[in-house]
Design a protein around this motif. Structure first.
Motif, PDB file in Angstrom:
ATOM      1  N   GLN A   1      55.718  43.341  42.779  1.00 60.74           N
ATOM      2  CA  GLN A   1      55.356  44.583  42.036  1.00 60.74           C
ATOM      3  C   GLN A   1      55.098  44.317  40.364  1.00 60.74           C
ATOM      4  O   GLN A   1      54.190  44.643  39.814  1.00 60.74           O
ATOM      5  N   MET A   2      56.000  43.460  40.058  1.00 63.19           N
ATOM      6  CA  MET A   2      55.893  43.066  38.380  1.00 63.19           C
ATOM      7  C   MET A   2      54.695  42.306  38.014  1.00 63.19           C
ATOM      8  O   MET A   2      54.219  42.989  36.873  1.00 63.19           O
ATOM      9  N   TRP A   3      54.500  41.162  38.501  1.00 65.84           N
ATOM     10  CA  TRP A   3      53.269  40.569  38.281  1.00 65.84           C
ATOM     11  C   TRP A   3      51.965  41.136  38.594  1.00 65.84           C
ATOM     12  O   TRP A   3      51.136  41.094  38.054  1.00 65.84           O
ATOM     13  N   LEU A   4      52.018  41.939  39.788  1.00 63.95           N
ATOM     14  CA  LEU A   4      50.915  42.862  39.978  1.00 63.95           C
ATOM     15  C   LEU A   4      50.494  43.741  38.983  1.00 63.95           C
ATOM     16  O   LEU A   4      49.203  44.163  38.594  1.00 63.95           O
ATOM     17  N   GLU A   5      51.604  44.575  38.675  1.00 64.55           N
ATOM     18  CA  GLU A   5      51.640  45.640  37.596  1.00 64.55           C
ATOM     19  C   GLU A   5      50.868  44.784  36.268  1.00 64.55           C
ATOM     20  O   GLU A   5      50.272  45.474  35.534  1.00 64.55           O
ATOM     21  N   TYR A   6      51.535  43.608  35.884  1.00 64.48           N
ATOM     22  CA  TYR A   6      51.105  42.967  34.674  1.00 64.48           C
ATOM     23  C   TYR A   6      49.401  42.844  34.756  1.00 64.48           C
ATOM     24  O   TYR A   6      48.719  43.017  33.701  1.00 64.48           O
ATOM     25  N   GLY A   7      48.837  42.476  35.863  1.00 62.22           N
ATOM     26  CA  GLY A   7      47.672  42.027  36.073  1.00 62.22           C
ATOM     27  C   GLY A   7      46.685  43.419  35.919  1.00 62.22           C
ATOM     28  O   GLY A   7      45.836  43.600  35.322  1.00 62.22           O
ATOM     29  N   GLN A   8      47.260  44.432  36.688  1.00 62.31           N
ATOM     30  CA  GLN A   8      46.820  45.718  36.593  1.00 62.31           C
ATOM     31  C   GLN A   8      46.562  46.153  35.148  1.00 62.31           C
ATOM     32  O   GLN A   8      45.503  46.846  34.771  1.00 62.31           O
ATOM     33  N   LEU A   9      47.615  46.152  34.624  1.00 61.52           N
ATOM     34  CA  LEU A   9      47.699  46.754  33.026  1.00 61.52           C
ATOM     35  C   LEU A   9      46.714  46.052  32.241  1.00 61.52           C
ATOM     36  O   LEU A   9      46.040  46.909  31.545  1.00 61.52           O
ATOM     37  N   PHE A  10      46.727  44.606  32.148  1.00 66.33           N
ATOM     38  CA  PHE A  10      45.803  44.068  31.200  1.00 66.33           C
ATOM     39  C   PHE A  10      44.185  44.520  31.817  1.00 66.33           C
ATOM     40  O   PHE A  10      43.419  44.351  30.889  1.00 66.33           O
ATOM     41  N   ARG A  11      44.018  44.311  32.935  1.00 67.21           N
ATOM     42  CA  ARG A  11      42.770  45.011  33.380  1.00 67.21           C
ATOM     43  C   ARG A  11      42.059  46.190  32.989  1.00 67.21           C
ATOM     44  O   ARG A  11      41.085  46.563  32.635  1.00 67.21           O
ATOM     45  N   ALA A  12      43.372  47.235  32.945  1.00 63.31           N
ATOM     46  CA  ALA A  12      42.831  48.436  32.414  1.00 63.31           C
ATOM     47  C   ALA A  12      42.816  48.284  30.988  1.00 63.31           C
ATOM     48  O   ALA A  12      41.813  49.200  30.430  1.00 63.31           O
ATOM     49  N   LEU A  13      43.659  47.732  30.407  1.00 60.89           N
ATOM     50  CA  LEU A  13      43.365  47.879  28.919  1.00 60.89           C
ATOM     51  C   LEU A  13      41.963  46.865  28.393  1.00 60.89           C
ATOM     52  O   LEU A  13      41.473  47.329  27.358  1.00 60.89           O
ATOM     53  N   SER A  14      41.620  46.184  29.135  1.00 60.56           N
ATOM     54  CA  SER A  14      40.354  45.599  29.057  1.00 60.56           C
ATOM     55  C   SER A  14      39.336  46.396  28.836  1.00 60.56           C
ATOM     56  O   SER A  14      38.347  46.230  28.068  1.00 60.56           O
ATOM     57  N   VAL A  15      39.182  47.248  29.691  1.00 61.31           N
ATOM     58  CA  VAL A  15      38.124  48.258  29.840  1.00 61.31           C
ATOM     59  C   VAL A  15      38.411  49.670  29.216  1.00 61.31           C
ATOM     60  O   VAL A  15      37.718  50.640  29.368  1.00 61.31           O
ATOM     61  N   ASP A  16      39.406  49.767  28.484  1.00 63.06           N
ATOM     62  CA  ASP A  16      39.786  51.257  27.815  1.00 63.06           C
ATOM     63  C   ASP A  16      39.087  50.803  26.559  1.00 63.06           C
ATOM     64  O   ASP A  16      39.387  50.306  25.581  1.00 63.06           O
ATOM     65  N   ALA A  17      38.165  52.004  26.359  1.00 63.94           N
ATOM     66  CA  ALA A  17      37.503  52.184  25.183  1.00 63.94           C
ATOM     67  C   ALA A  17      38.144  52.570  24.004  1.00 63.94           C
ATOM     68  O   ALA A  17      37.767  52.381  22.603  1.00 63.94           O
ATOM     69  N   SER A  18      39.492  53.132  24.243  1.00 62.80           N
ATOM     70  CA  SER A  18      40.270  53.512  22.873  1.00 62.80           C
ATOM     71  C   SER A  18      41.100  52.239  22.560  1.00 62.80           C
ATOM     72  O   SER A  18      41.918  52.460  21.423  1.00 62.80           O
ATOM     73  N   VAL A  19      41.060  51.281  23.276  1.00 60.03           N
ATOM     74  CA  VAL A  19      42.072  50.005  22.875  1.00 60.03           C
ATOM     75  C   VAL A  19      41.045  48.947  22.286  1.00 60.03           C
ATOM     76  O   VAL A  19      39.887  48.616  23.013  1.00 60.03           O
ATOM     77  N   ARG A  20      41.359  48.224  20.987  1.00 62.27           N
ATOM     78  CA  ARG A  20      40.603  47.421  20.471  1.00 62.27           C
ATOM     79  C   ARG A  20      41.524  46.004  20.182  1.00 62.27           C
ATOM     80  O   ARG A  20      40.823  44.979  19.999  1.00 62.27           O
ATOM     81  N   ALA A  21      42.759  46.121  20.180  1.00 58.55           N
ATOM     82  CA  ALA A  21      43.514  44.999  20.185  1.00 58.55           C
ATOM     83  C   ALA A  21      44.857  45.150  20.725  1.00 58.55           C
ATOM     84  O   ALA A  21      45.465  46.469  20.794  1.00 58.55           O
ATOM     85  N   ILE A  22      45.515  44.373  21.151  1.00 59.33           N
ATOM     86  CA  ILE A  22      46.786  44.421  21.994  1.00 59.33           C
ATOM     87  C   ILE A  22      47.787  43.336  21.544  1.00 59.33           C
ATOM     88  O   ILE A  22      47.687  42.273  21.096  1.00 59.33           O
ATOM     89  N   VAL A  23      49.216  44.187  21.329  1.00 59.99           N
ATOM     90  CA  VAL A  23      50.081  43.190  20.943  1.00 59.99           C
ATOM     91  C   VAL A  23      51.216  43.466  22.176  1.00 59.99           C
ATOM     92  O   VAL A  23      51.490  44.302  22.970  1.00 59.99           O
TER      93      VAL A  23
ATOM     94  N   ILE B   1      48.626  36.847  35.921  1.00 65.80           N
ATOM     95  CA  ILE B   1      49.048  36.389  34.429  1.00 65.80           C
ATOM     96  C   ILE B   1      47.783  36.050  33.590  1.00 65.80           C
ATOM     97  O   ILE B   1      47.940  36.246  32.334  1.00 65.80           O
ATOM     98  N   GLY B   2      46.796  35.625  34.090  1.00 67.10           N
ATOM     99  CA  GLY B   2      45.567  35.108  33.611  1.00 67.10           C
ATOM    100  C   GLY B   2      44.908  36.310  32.960  1.00 67.10           C
ATOM    101  O   GLY B   2      43.659  36.183  32.446  1.00 67.10           O
ATOM    102  N   ALA B   3      45.337  37.541  33.359  1.00 63.39           N
ATOM    103  CA  ALA B   3      44.658  38.637  33.075  1.00 63.39           C
ATOM    104  C   ALA B   3      44.617  39.038  31.681  1.00 63.39           C
ATOM    105  O   ALA B   3      43.580  39.548  30.975  1.00 63.39           O
TER     106      ALA B   3
END
Length: 299
Positions: free
Chosen positions: A43-65, A127-129
């Motif tokens: 679950q943990m690394w699948l969540e990591y990939g899902q999270l960054f894929r969601a952030l990638s297409v989130d128009a309200s997000v422009r940079a990530i820390v 992880i590469g997400a």
């Protein structure tokens, strides 16, 4: 697509906040276990990939820390007590039947290898997400940053660290070669093959001063709090720019790393032939001349 903070609250192993406009702060949230990744139901690394894929297409997000929760570790690597391919190999081989049969529930070696390859590739993709994410990612390393932490950090666009950070390519200490990205990305990140081979073959620990000197991180700050603050400041600067310009820059740099100079130039020409037709360059120039802050549409 624009997500909300409510959407990001569903992630079990990661905290996501928006400390300022268009800036997302992701924390690896397993501090009691030094933010190690475990593989219970993967679950943990699948969540990591899902999270960054969601952030990638989130128009309200422009940079990530990206940082780790707690003060002791950014990430201490993979929780090997829950890594089936590491803990089961000895018992599987000892329980193998004759005639070429392998362990793993009667699976022969070739089929077990195919299954493990799929497992590793899925882990690599998750992880590469962060590297594939359209938005720039700034990693803040602190405390322990071992094994998988190096894989994660290599996928970031910018790396900062606290002075107390201890880094290590740990995998040879458990009898394997790093397989999630370090051995592929680290030589490109640092550019000194001798140093990369030394730390990967010995699993020795190195500190923040060495990390700066070889170019693994941009800067070392006195502590985690200062490093996170600096990362958020840098992310805000990125988020103020045109998202077309910022995301285009990340895409073009990433492409050029793996292609010849001429291929990079050709790709850039095609990319900007479309991108410069947007209103963003005119908006940026006008704001500069008027000494005002530019406002850009979401992307």
């Amino acid at each position: 697509m624009t997500a909300t903070m409510t959407d990001y609250a569903t992630y079990k192993h990661f905290n996501v906040s928006m400390p300022s406009a268009h800036v997302a702060h992701v924390e690896i949230n397993r501090p009691a276990k030094l933010n190690a990744f475990h593989q219970e139901c993967v679950q943990m690394w699948l969540e990591y990939g899902q999270l960054f894929r969601a952030l990638s297409v989130d128009a309200s997000v422009r940079a990530i820390v990206l940082s780790g929760a707690g003060d002791r570790a950014f990430c201490s690597g993979l929780d090997i007590t829950s890594a089936p391919e590491l803990t089961s190999s000895t018992s599987s081989s000892s329980n193998s039947s004759g005639g070429g049969g392998g362990g793993g529930g009667g699976m022969d070696p070739a089929r077990r290898a195919f299954a493990l390859r799929r497992h590793i590739r899925e882990f690599q993709d998750c992880i590469g997400a962060a590297a594939a994410c359209e938005k720039p990612v700034i990693a803040v390393l602190h405390g322990i940053a071992y094994g998988l932490a190096i894989d994660i950090a290599c996928c970031a666009d910018v790396r900062l660290c606290a002075a107390d950070t201890r880094f290590c390519v740990k995998e040879v200490d458990i009898g394997i070669a790093a397989d999630i990205g370090t051995l592929t990305r680290l030589p490109k990140v640092v550019g000194c093959g001798s140093w990369v081979r030394e730390v990967a073959l010995t699993a020795r620990v190195w500190g923040s001063e060495e990390a700066v000197s070889v170019g693994f991180v941009s800067r070392a700050l006195p502590g985690k709090e200062q490093a996170v603050a600096e990362a958020l400041k840098t992310a805000r600067l990125m988020a103020e720019k045109s998202p077309l310009g910022v995301q285009g820059t990340k895409a073009l740099v990433n492409y050029s790393v793996d292609h010849t100079t001429q291929e990079g130039l050709d790709y850039t020409a095609v990319w900007n032939a479309a991108a410069i037709q947007a209103p963003d360059p005119a908006i940026a120039i006008q704001a500069t001349m008027q000494k005002k802050k530019a406002t850009f549409a979401k992307l």
